[in-house]
Design a protein around this motif. Structure first.
Motif, PDB file in Angstrom:
ATOM      1  N   LYS A   1      10.233  -3.209  -9.638  1.00  0.00           N
ATOM      2  CA  LYS A   1       9.253  -3.844  -8.751  1.00  0.00           C
ATOM      3  C   LYS A   1       7.894  -3.976  -9.436  1.00  0.00           C
ATOM      4  N   LEU A   2       7.487  -2.936 -10.149  1.00  0.00           N
ATOM      5  CA  LEU A   2       6.194  -2.999 -10.831  1.00  0.00           C
ATOM      6  C   LEU A   2       6.207  -4.025 -11.959  1.00  0.00           C
TER       7      LEU A   2
ATOM      8  N   VAL B   1       5.840   1.305  -2.877  1.00  0.00           N
ATOM      9  CA  VAL B   1       5.621   0.230  -3.841  1.00  0.00           C
ATOM     10  C   VAL B   1       5.341  -1.086  -3.127  1.00  0.00           C
ATOM     11  N   ARG B   2       6.003  -1.290  -1.992  1.00  0.00           N
ATOM     12  CA  ARG B   2       5.750  -2.516  -1.221  1.00  0.00           C
ATOM     13  C   ARG B   2       4.290  -2.563  -0.775  1.00  0.00           C
ATOM     14  N   GLN B   3       3.772  -1.435  -0.323  1.00  0.00           N
ATOM     15  CA  GLN B   3       2.360  -1.388   0.076  1.00  0.00           C
ATOM     16  C   GLN B   3       1.449  -1.668  -1.118  1.00  0.00           C
ATOM     17  N   LEU B   4       1.792  -1.110  -2.261  1.00  0.00           N
ATOM     18  CA  LEU B   4       0.997  -1.325  -3.467  1.00  0.00           C
ATOM     19  C   LEU B   4       0.986  -2.800  -3.856  1.00  0.00           C
ATOM     20  N   ILE B   5       2.144  -3.422  -3.840  1.00  0.00           N
ATOM     21  CA  ILE B   5       2.232  -4.831  -4.221  1.00  0.00           C
ATOM     22  C   ILE B   5       1.437  -5.709  -3.260  1.00  0.00           C
ATOM     23  N   GLN B   6       1.451  -5.366  -1.967  1.00  0.00           N
ATOM     24  CA  GLN B   6       0.664  -6.131  -0.996  1.00  0.00           C
ATOM     25  C   GLN B   6      -0.821  -6.058  -1.328  1.00  0.00           C
ATOM     26  N   VAL B   7      -1.270  -4.888  -1.760  1.00  0.00           N
ATOM     27  CA  VAL B   7      -2.671  -4.732  -2.144  1.00  0.00           C
ATOM     28  C   VAL B   7      -2.982  -5.593  -3.369  1.00  0.00           C
TER      29      VAL B   7
END
Length: 199
Positions: free
Chosen positions: A170-171, A120-126
């Motif tokens: 997080k989302l 999820v951290r990677q997704l949020i960075q994107v």
């Protein structure tokens, strides 16, 4: 209203191509499709531990093969099967949504629900890179590797629940003008699928 010219979507005012929207997938090897092209009726590893099947399996867990299967055979993101990504593309088109949909699959073999935080951290960075206009849809299938530790960790189900709730939290912190739709999928009965293949 946007207009499409030669495959590009343009806004009436800005006159510039609109940013694409994103679908994301989270999970483990089942979503990464790391073994989706395994020949089920081949010589077993047990009877041929150093043979071509063992070499083939070793290659499946390299980054290149994982990525290749994500793009081709993943139930979530593949383009060689009728994946959720392709279904969503068709759905948006039928609804008249001209947005260009892209897919990112963050799933990785051997990951457990504890690894969802990093995905999820990677997704949020994107998303924070502002490359995408919105996060449209997320698929989540996790738990097969957690389940393998059930006897050693009786509290594994509570840990899975806690980790999945953390994903939702997080989302929910992503700020955008439309809701994020999330599909949570239970892990399949792998052994039943295997036996059906041999019947």
């Amino acid at each position: 209203f946007p207009v499409t010219i030669e495959g590009q979507v343009f806004g009436w005012v800005e006159g510039q191509a609109l940013a694409p929207v994103l679908m994301a997938s989270l999970g483990d090897s089942l979503t990464a499709a790391s073994l989706a092209n395994l020949p089920l009726r081949s010589t077993s590893i047990e009877t041929d531990p150093k043979g071509p099947i063992k070499e083939w399996l070793d290659r499946q867990f390299s980054d290149g093969y994982v990525v290749a299967n994500k793009a081709s055979l993943s139930w979530a993101s593949g383009t060689q099967i009728d994946s959720h990504f392709l279904k969503l593309q068709r759905y948006l088109k039928v609804r008249g949504d001209e947005s260009s949909l892209e897919i990112l699959n963050f799933a990785f073999p051997r990951d457990t629900s504890d690894d969802l935080e990093n995905q999820v951290r990677q997704l949020i960075q994107v998303i924070q890179s502002r490359k995408y206009a919105a996060l449209k849809y997320v698929t989540l299938m996790i738990g097969s590797n957690d389940a393998c530790s059930y006897e050693a960790d009786p509290l594994v189900l509570e840990r899975i629940r806690k980790n999945i709730v953390n994903v939702f939290k997080k989302l929910s912190e992503i700020r955008q003008n439309e809701p994020i739709r999330i599909l949570v999928v239970g892990i399949p009965q792998i052994t039943e699928a295997w036996y059906r293949d041999w019947e």
